[in-house]
Design a protein around this motif. Structure first.
Motif, PDB file in Angstrom:
ATOM      1  N   GLY A 205      41.711  51.046  37.933  1.00 38.30           N
ATOM      2  CA  GLY A 205      41.275  50.985  36.363  1.00 38.30           C
ATOM      3  C   GLY A 205      42.622  50.022  35.915  1.00 38.30           C
ATOM      4  N   CYS A 206      42.531  50.058  34.423  1.00 34.24           N
ATOM      5  CA  CYS A 206      43.560  49.163  33.678  1.00 34.24           C
ATOM      6  C   CYS A 206      43.800  49.708  32.484  1.00 34.24           C
ATOM      7  N   ASP A 207      45.054  49.354  31.800  1.00 36.00           N
ATOM      8  CA  ASP A 207      45.401  49.895  30.695  1.00 36.00           C
ATOM      9  C   ASP A 207      45.526  48.594  29.650  1.00 36.00           C
ATOM     10  N   HIS A 208      45.161  47.540  29.934  1.00 43.44           N
ATOM     11  CA  HIS A 208      45.039  46.382  29.171  1.00 43.44           C
ATOM     12  C   HIS A 208      43.550  46.100  28.550  1.00 43.44           C
ATOM     13  N   ARG A 209      43.482  45.360  27.506  1.00 44.90           N
ATOM     14  CA  ARG A 209      42.183  45.331  26.915  1.00 44.90           C
ATOM     15  C   ARG A 209      42.078  43.602  26.806  1.00 44.90           C
ATOM     16  N   CYS A 210      42.093  42.935  27.879  1.00 39.38           N
ATOM     17  CA  CYS A 210      41.683  41.613  27.765  1.00 39.38           C
ATOM     18  C   CYS A 210      40.294  41.466  27.048  1.00 39.38           C
ATOM     19  N   THR A 211      40.312  40.657  26.179  1.00 44.13           N
ATOM     20  CA  THR A 211      39.030  40.535  25.288  1.00 44.13           C
ATOM     21  C   THR A 211      37.932  40.342  26.056  1.00 44.13           C
ATOM     22  N   TYR A 212      37.788  39.786  27.079  1.00 44.22           N
ATOM     23  CA  TYR A 212      36.771  39.188  27.821  1.00 44.22           C
ATOM     24  C   TYR A 212      36.242  40.062  29.166  1.00 44.22           C
ATOM     25  N   CYS A 213      37.067  40.931  29.474  1.00 47.22           N
ATOM     26  CA  CYS A 213      36.986  41.747  30.550  1.00 47.22           C
ATOM     27  C   CYS A 213      36.376  43.152  30.654  1.00 47.22           C
ATOM     28  N   ILE A 214      35.392  43.372  31.500  1.00 53.85           N
ATOM     29  CA  ILE A 214      34.711  44.440  31.485  1.00 53.85           C
ATOM     30  C   ILE A 214      35.360  45.780  32.261  1.00 53.85           C
ATOM     31  N   VAL A 215      36.360  45.289  33.051  1.00 54.58           N
ATOM     32  CA  VAL A 215      37.046  46.531  34.100  1.00 54.58           C
ATOM     33  C   VAL A 215      37.409  47.641  33.172  1.00 54.58           C
ATOM     34  N   PRO A 216      38.137  47.518  32.049  1.00 50.55           N
ATOM     35  CA  PRO A 216      38.543  48.756  31.637  1.00 50.55           C
ATOM     36  C   PRO A 216      37.453  49.755  31.228  1.00 50.55           C
ATOM     37  N   TYR A 217      36.255  49.425  30.833  1.00 51.66           N
ATOM     38  CA  TYR A 217      34.943  49.988  30.452  1.00 51.66           C
ATOM     39  C   TYR A 217      34.279  50.562  31.758  1.00 51.66           C
ATOM     40  N   GLY A 249      45.585  46.398  43.257  1.00 53.93           N
ATOM     41  CA  GLY A 249      45.407  47.206  41.850  1.00 53.93           C
ATOM     42  C   GLY A 249      45.094  46.126  40.836  1.00 53.93           C
ATOM     43  N   GLN A 250      44.627  46.565  39.753  1.00 57.12           N
ATOM     44  CA  GLN A 250      43.900  45.549  38.721  1.00 57.12           C
ATOM     45  C   GLN A 250      45.153  45.017  38.117  1.00 57.12           C
ATOM     46  N   THR A 251      46.350  45.745  37.842  1.00 62.94           N
ATOM     47  CA  THR A 251      47.608  45.013  37.496  1.00 62.94           C
ATOM     48  C   THR A 251      48.545  45.794  38.316  1.00 62.94           C
ATOM     49  N   VAL A 252      48.442  45.334  39.605  1.00 67.03           N
ATOM     50  CA  VAL A 252      49.152  46.213  40.666  1.00 67.03           C
ATOM     51  C   VAL A 252      50.556  46.413  40.211  1.00 67.03           C
ATOM     52  N   PRO A 283      49.017  40.680  39.966  1.00 65.86           N
ATOM     53  CA  PRO A 283      49.916  41.220  39.325  1.00 65.86           C
ATOM     54  C   PRO A 283      49.549  40.740  37.801  1.00 65.86           C
ATOM     55  N   HIS A 284      50.143  41.268  36.871  1.00 65.10           N
ATOM     56  CA  HIS A 284      50.246  40.861  35.339  1.00 65.10           C
ATOM     57  C   HIS A 284      51.395  40.225  34.936  1.00 65.10           C
ATOM     58  N   PRO A 285      51.427  39.009  34.575  1.00 66.48           N
ATOM     59  CA  PRO A 285      52.696  38.189  34.306  1.00 66.48           C
ATOM     60  C   PRO A 285      53.597  38.988  33.529  1.00 66.48           C
ATOM     61  N   LEU A 322      43.769  38.313  24.144  1.00 67.78           N
ATOM     62  CA  LEU A 322      44.821  39.565  24.273  1.00 67.78           C
ATOM     63  C   LEU A 322      45.434  39.632  25.725  1.00 67.78           C
ATOM     64  N   ARG A 323      46.050  38.524  26.255  1.00 71.64           N
ATOM     65  CA  ARG A 323      46.620  38.779  27.463  1.00 71.64           C
ATOM     66  C   ARG A 323      48.157  39.175  27.431  1.00 71.64           C
ATOM     67  N   ARG A 324      48.702  39.077  25.994  1.00 71.85           N
ATOM     68  CA  ARG A 324      49.941  39.714  25.963  1.00 71.85           C
ATOM     69  C   ARG A 324      51.219  38.865  26.472  1.00 71.85           C
TER      70      ARG A 324
HETATM   71 FE1  SF4 Z   1      42.751  44.627  32.849  1.00 72.95          FE
HETATM   72 FE2  SF4 Z   1      42.998  42.372  34.432  1.00 72.95          FE
HETATM   73 FE3  SF4 Z   1      40.840  43.017  33.147  1.00 72.95          FE
HETATM   74 FE4  SF4 Z   1      43.038  42.309  31.609  1.00 72.95          FE
HETATM   75  S1  SF4 Z   1      41.697  41.000  32.943  1.00 72.95           S
HETATM   76  S2  SF4 Z   1      41.602  43.938  31.203  1.00 72.95           S
HETATM   77  S3  SF4 Z   1      44.513  43.010  33.071  1.00 72.95           S
HETATM   78  S4  SF4 Z   1      41.640  43.905  34.714  1.00 72.95           S
END
Ligand code: SF4
Length: 494
Positions: A205-217, A249-252, A283-285, A322-324
């Motif tokens: 899973g992932c706690d980020h919410r990058c606006t293009y990404c389906i992973v958190p959902y 990990g998604q943001t290992v 990794p997340h930058p 929303l890459r932060r």
């Molecule tokens: Fe998480 Fe990576 Fe998706 Fe961003 S792109 S929401 S960091 S899995």
């Protein structure tokens, strides 16, 4: 689930065979290994082809529309087997199953099971239920047991036989789609193919919410495994002869559990006896810290390769994504890593034609590639994923497919040019290579350097798992050919 009943049942009947076919990222591949482990522990044999299987699971990714279309096509092909053998159970698992859910059962009515990434612990139970349902006759209106269990979403409505379905249904369909906030598959064993390298998931899973990404959902919030369990698994792998592990990990690098940060875990894994190489992805930058860089620089087993997704070279696009982080802060991280490990190979992911990306902002991404000089770039055209925030941006912001494709092709050309320049400058180096498998041409083998470069050279497939030193002699731009170095010639960094 009564495991004793299942095991007893399997001891008196022919063992059922399951086949897992995976499409997607490393996390999806790792989930495929997890499902195989769960099924093997419940008495299934693992089939090597779909033709010999009683259960076929197509394990999927939902990151891009193209991948989903491919899976739908594949499931349609597998339906031919189901027509020959109506008892065959066909399931779709993973992120696409979670995203499409019951719509998938409607579109592919011959599919018996859709199961999201948090449902695998209940996989044998779900299969047993489907078998019992099939024995009970044609199409049940509702799987009451499943609904009562609470972990199974209401199944798709059954269709009257012959109502447009290409296969007459013999039983219910199940949709297991709930997110489970606590599920990190602690205590379950993966079934890995033998080889010198293994993926080790440490986070889901992932706690980020990058606006293009389906992973958190589709995978829910971040869930980290116990450090003690991860270390025990790595020790067990090392005892079995695995010498290279990749922590997944998604943001290992945001991994954190009681008393354990990612750098601490990375150091501990790197010190396990028998482990000679450690990698991690992705990794997340924002979480590349001095502490992490210090571990990368000082632990000999940590490889000189960092995959650091940038996604865009434009601050305005990064903000909309929303890459932060900003381009400047990304570059600072790259500088910090290179100052500590000058020979570090850096790869990345880049998306072009994100909604609203101007020509100038696209050019900033090309500039980023030329500035960082990535050893490898995985490039994508933005693919809208229903339910993600980016799909709600103004329609006028969406970039025509033709324009997006043109940008992608230009980016690929620039990125490949940079990669080829770097690789040509490395011809002549002597690198330590871990032999992974036979190459395409007979008598040749393929391996990877510590910097994650692929090298093909003459050798016997019996050498898989060996470490050797190879002189890089030629490059196609992306990969190398070489020859084993004469004794006495040391590898770079050795
Ligand atoms: Fe998480 Fe990576 Fe998706 Fe961003 S792109 S929401 S960091 S899995």
């Amino acid at each position: 689930m009564d495991m004793r009943r299942t095991m007893k049942q399997h001891s008196t009947e022919r063992k059922k065979k399951a086949y897992v076919e995976t499409y997607g990222c490393q996390m999806t591949v790792s989930d495929g290994e997890l499902m195989q482990g769960i099924l093997a522990a419940h008495g299934y044999d693992l089939a090597t082809t779909p033709e010999e299987a009683d259960v076929i699971l197509v394990n999927t990714c939902a990151i891009r529309d193209h991948a989903e279309q491919r899976v739908l096509g594949r499931v349609g092909q597998l339906n031919a087997l189901k027509k020959e053998r109506p008892d065959l159970l066909l399931g779709v698992t993973g992120c696409m199953a979670k995203r499409m859910g019951e719509e998938l059962l409607e579109r592919a009515p011959y599919v018996d099971l859709v199961m999201g990434p948090d449902g695998y612990r209940g996989l044998p139970d779900a299969l047993e239920r489907l078998e019992e349902g099939a024995r009970g006759g044609v199409g049940t209106e509702r799987d009451e047991a499943a609904a009562e269990a609470g972990d199974v979403a209401a199944p798709a409505k059954s269709r009257p036989a012959g109502s447009g379905a290409s296969t007459r249904r013999r039983g219910p369909q199940l949709a297991v789609l709930d997110l489970n906030l606590g599920e990190n598959y602690q205590g379950l064993e993966q079934r890995r193919t033998d080889g010198p390298a293994a993926w080790v998931p440490i986070q889901r899973g992932c706690d980020h919410r990058c606006t293009y990404c389906i992973v958190p959902y589709v995978r829910g919030p971040e869930k980290n495994r116990d450090a003690a369990e991860v270390l025990a698994e790595v020790r067990a792998l090392a005892e079995r002869g695995v010498s290279e592990v990749t922590l997944l990990g998604q943001t290992v690098n945001s991994y954190a559990t009681e008393g354990w940060s990612f750098p601490r875990l990375l150091r501990a894994v790197a010190r396990v006896d028998g482990i000679r190489r450690v990698r991690f992805t992705s990794p997340h930058p924002g979480d590349v810290t001095p502490e992490l860089v210090e571990v990368m620089a000082t632990e000999p087993a940590v490889c000189e390769h960092l995959h650091l997704p940038a996604q865009s070279g434009s601050d305005r696009v990064l903000r909309r994504m929303l890459r932060r982080y900003t381009v400047a802060s990304y570059l600072e991280k790259v500088e910090m890593v290179r100052a500590a490990v000058p020979d570090m190979a850096i790869s990345t992911d880049l998306i072009v034609a994100f909604p609203g990306e101007t020509e100038e902002q696209f050019r900033e991404t090309l500039d980023l590639v030329r500035t960082v000089r990535f050893d490898e770039a995985f490039t994508y055209r933005y693919s809208p994923r229903e339910g993600t925030p980016a799909t709600r941006l103004p329609a006028a912001d969406f970039i025509e497919a033709e324009e997006g494709q043109a940008r992608l092709e230009e980016l690929i050309e620039v990125a490949r040019g940079v990669q080829a320049e770097i690789n040509r400058s490395e011809v002549g180096r002597v690198e330590e290579v871990l032999v992974e498998r036979a190459a395409r041409h007979e008598g040749q083998i393929l391996g990877r350097t510590r910097r994650n470069k692929v090298v093909v050279f003459d050798g016997d497939v019996a050498r898989v798992g060996d470490y050797t030193r190879v002189v890089l002699e030629r490059t196609t731009g992306a990969t190398f050919t070489g020859r084993e170095a004469p004794a006495g010639l040391a590898a770079v960094g050795a």
